[in-house]
Design an enzyme around this catalytic site. Structure first.
Site, PDB file in Angstrom:
ATOM      1  CG  HIS A   1      -2.213  -2.954 -10.418  1.00  0.00           C
ATOM      2  ND1 HIS A   1      -1.857  -4.018 -11.204  1.00  0.00           N
ATOM      3  CD2 HIS A   1      -1.128  -2.665  -9.663  1.00  0.00           C
ATOM      4  CE1 HIS A   1      -0.615  -4.360 -10.933  1.00  0.00           C
ATOM      5  NE2 HIS A   1      -0.138  -3.563 -10.001  1.00  0.00           N
TER       6      HIS A   1
HETATM    7  C1  UD1 Z   1       1.194  -2.319  -4.871  1.00  0.00           C
HETATM    8  C2  UD1 Z   1       2.638  -2.286  -5.391  1.00  0.00           C
HETATM    9  C3  UD1 Z   1       2.668  -2.732  -6.846  1.00  0.00           C
HETATM   10  C4  UD1 Z   1       1.972  -4.054  -7.021  1.00  0.00           C
HETATM   11  C5  UD1 Z   1       0.569  -3.959  -6.464  1.00  0.00           C
HETATM   12  C6  UD1 Z   1      -0.220  -5.235  -6.606  1.00  0.00           C
HETATM   13  C7  UD1 Z   1       4.066  -0.543  -4.392  1.00  0.00           C
HETATM   14  C8  UD1 Z   1       4.783   0.710  -4.678  1.00  0.00           C
HETATM   15  N1  UD1 Z   1       3.203  -0.951  -5.331  1.00  0.00           N
HETATM   16  O1  UD1 Z   1       0.461  -1.329  -5.592  1.00  0.00           O
HETATM   17  O2  UD1 Z   1       4.003  -2.847  -7.266  1.00  0.00           O
HETATM   18  O3  UD1 Z   1       1.947  -4.406  -8.388  1.00  0.00           O
HETATM   19  O4  UD1 Z   1       0.671  -3.608  -5.081  1.00  0.00           O
HETATM   20  O5  UD1 Z   1      -1.519  -5.068  -6.161  1.00  0.00           O
HETATM   21  O6  UD1 Z   1       4.279  -1.136  -3.362  1.00  0.00           O
HETATM   22  N2  UD1 Z   1      -6.200  -1.088  -1.305  1.00  0.00           N
HETATM   23  C9  UD1 Z   1      -7.288  -1.692  -0.739  1.00  0.00           C
HETATM   24  N3  UD1 Z   1      -7.096  -2.870  -0.071  1.00  0.00           N
HETATM   25  C10 UD1 Z   1      -5.877  -3.456   0.043  1.00  0.00           C
HETATM   26  C11 UD1 Z   1      -4.774  -2.829  -0.528  1.00  0.00           C
HETATM   27  C12 UD1 Z   1      -4.934  -1.637  -1.213  1.00  0.00           C
HETATM   28  O7  UD1 Z   1      -8.390  -1.200  -0.822  1.00  0.00           O
HETATM   29  O8  UD1 Z   1      -5.781  -4.540   0.655  1.00  0.00           O
HETATM   30  C13 UD1 Z   1      -6.400   0.181  -2.026  1.00  0.00           C
HETATM   31  C14 UD1 Z   1      -6.176   1.383  -1.148  1.00  0.00           C
HETATM   32  O9  UD1 Z   1      -7.075   2.366  -1.503  1.00  0.00           O
HETATM   33  C15 UD1 Z   1      -4.780   1.826  -1.522  1.00  0.00           C
HETATM   34  C16 UD1 Z   1      -4.706   1.429  -2.996  1.00  0.00           C
HETATM   35  O10 UD1 Z   1      -5.478   0.243  -3.101  1.00  0.00           O
HETATM   36  O11 UD1 Z   1      -4.552   3.165  -1.299  1.00  0.00           O
HETATM   37  C17 UD1 Z   1      -3.316   1.166  -3.471  1.00  0.00           C
HETATM   38  O12 UD1 Z   1      -2.653   0.210  -2.624  1.00  0.00           O
HETATM   39  P1  UD1 Z   1      -1.055   0.293  -2.455  1.00  0.00           P
HETATM   40  O13 UD1 Z   1      -0.557  -0.816  -1.607  1.00  0.00           O
HETATM   41  O14 UD1 Z   1      -0.662   1.682  -2.053  1.00  0.00           O
HETATM   42  O15 UD1 Z   1      -0.524   0.115  -3.925  1.00  0.00           O
HETATM   43  P2  UD1 Z   1      -0.969  -0.861  -5.111  1.00  0.00           P
HETATM   44  O16 UD1 Z   1      -1.543  -0.015  -6.181  1.00  0.00           O
HETATM   45  O17 UD1 Z   1      -1.783  -2.005  -4.623  1.00  0.00           O
END
Ligand code: UD1
Length: 372
Positions: A208
């Site tokens: 990821h």
């Molecule tokens: C975040 C953390 C990362 C961690 C990861 C674990 C930061 C900078 N990054 O990254 O360190 O390893 O979490 O998963 O905080 N999304 C969903 N549902 C959710 C959450 C996210 O669909 O419940 C999708 C959304 O499209 C979102 C994307 O995933 O834009 C990324 O989520 P985000 O929280 O921005 O960062 P992660 O890549 O999950």
């Protein structure tokens, strides 16, 4: 002692669960804030159930967005909670956007609210400033009054940055508390058995990191390498929503056809998959530590790791960078040989299931010192 403890994203939940449990067991007033950075059933709710986490006392509902939007929303929503609760400590864990956001709000209200910041998992450094997590780690440490480290190799990192030694305390790895606590339940879940997989005879993969999944070229290279591994043994890939979205946008779905692709897994299911895997391939930080604790060989699909102890003492190795099919295959074969040679690596000091107790001791000792 009143403590406000913050969780926001998937890798936070297994760190706050043991600390919250010990705080409440010891009779301290402890409140959980969930920022809502992760909000899906699979990315959040399932973890509350699996980890026996009580519902949060405060839910901020910030959701997804750019880094600036997400961080700003957490800050705006957290400040009134901080004002209302007036805790002695704000405890933040790990390196996600919610961590730095709450630390920054607290730092600006320290004097008028008489609150202090403790950072659990302090001192890890990848030295790669392109990683949003590295920015979050360094800045959170700089703002914290108490820096609680998971391994002793974190201490020179902090001292080099000019952080006073008196603020730093070694506590060990709280995530391994959760792992050891949940392992018997995870073995009962037996996800591999339900999928028809044999213990030690499949690869478990997670992916990821923006550096692997946000651009087409690196993502294609990694998926191609996994398809080659799948010719040798089953490859199981629970897909993070960010990765799933990008695979679709880049038209790379075909490369998944030989892999066993799953929805994101809950904590116990993921632990059962990891525990029985022949090899784990990952770009996650937490899995590098969990595989070391379980003695399962791990290949990390990154340029560097902020958790070098998993390489020097544990079962982790870095695949050559940038990721190529040959590089991943080479590391995969090395790791497989290690698995066949029997248990390998050792569990680092303080990864013993009692780290949360040491966190709470350090908080209480430091609070007592402040009153005196
Ligand atoms: C975040 C953390 C990362 C961690 C990861 C674990 C930061 C900078 N990054 O990254 O360190 O390893 O979490 O998963 O905080 N999304 C969903 N549902 C959710 C959450 C996210 O669909 O419940 C999708 C959304 O499209 C979102 C994307 O995933 O834009 C990324 O989520 P985000 O929280 O921005 O960062 P992660 O890549 O999950």
């Amino acid at each position: 002692m009143r403590v406000l403890i913050v969780a926001g994203a998937r890798p936070n939940f297994m760190k706050v669960a043991p600390i919250l449990r010990v705080l409440r067991r010891e009779g301290f007033e402890a409140m959980l804030v969930h920022t809502g950075q992760h909000y899906d059933e699979a990315m959040s709710d399932a973890f509350f159930r699996d980890l026996d986490l009580p519902p949060p006392d405060h839910y901020l509902g910030v959701g997804s967005g750019t880094h600036a939007q997400q961080t700003a929303r957490v800050m705006q929503a957290f400040e009134p909670v901080l004002e209302r609760v007036q805790p002695d400590w704000v405890v933040v864990v790990g390196d996600v956007n919610s961590t730095i956001a709450c630390a920054l709000v607290t730092a600006k209200r320290k004097e008028d609210l008489g609150v202090r910041i403790a950072h659990v998992e302090a001192g890890l450094r990848s030295r790669d400033w392109r990683m949003p997590e590295e920015v979050n780690r360094v800045l959170t440490d700089r703002l914290s009054d108490l820096l609680l480290t998971p391994s002793r190799d974190a201490h020179p990192n902090l001292l080099r940055e000019g952080i006073e030694e008196e603020k730093i305390a070694f506590v060990g790895n709280v995530m391994i508390d959760a792992l050891l606590h949940q392992l018997p339940h995870a073995r009962t879940v037996d996800l591999p058995g339900r999928l028809g997989l044999e213990r030690g005879r499949y690869a478990a993969v997670t992916l990821h990191r923006p550096s692997n999944v946000d651009d087409r070229e690196p993502l294609r290279n990694v998926l191609q390498a996994l398809a080659t591994v799948a010719a040798e043994m089953p490859v199981v890939l629970p897909l993070h929503p960010r990765t799933a979205k990008n695979i679709q946008n880049f038209g790379l779905d075909d490369l998944l056809s030989d892999l066993l692709v799953l929805e994101p897994l809950g904590y116990r299911e993921m632990l059962s998959l990891t525990d029985a895997a022949g090899v784990v391939l990952t770009d996650s930080g937490g899995l590098q530590e969990e595989t070391t604790a379980l003695g399962v060989p791990c290949v990390t699909l990154r340029e560097q790791t902020e958790r070098p102890i998993t390489v020097t003492e544990g079962t982790n190795r870095l695949a050559s960078w940038p990721v190529t099919t040959e590089g991943v295959l080479g590391s995969f074969h090395e790791a497989l040989l290690e698995r066949q040679g029997g248990p390998n690596g050792r569990r680092p000091e303080g990864w013993d299931g009692h780290a949360a107790e040491r966190v709470v001791e350090a908080l209480a000792a430091s609070a007592a010192l402040a009153i005196a």
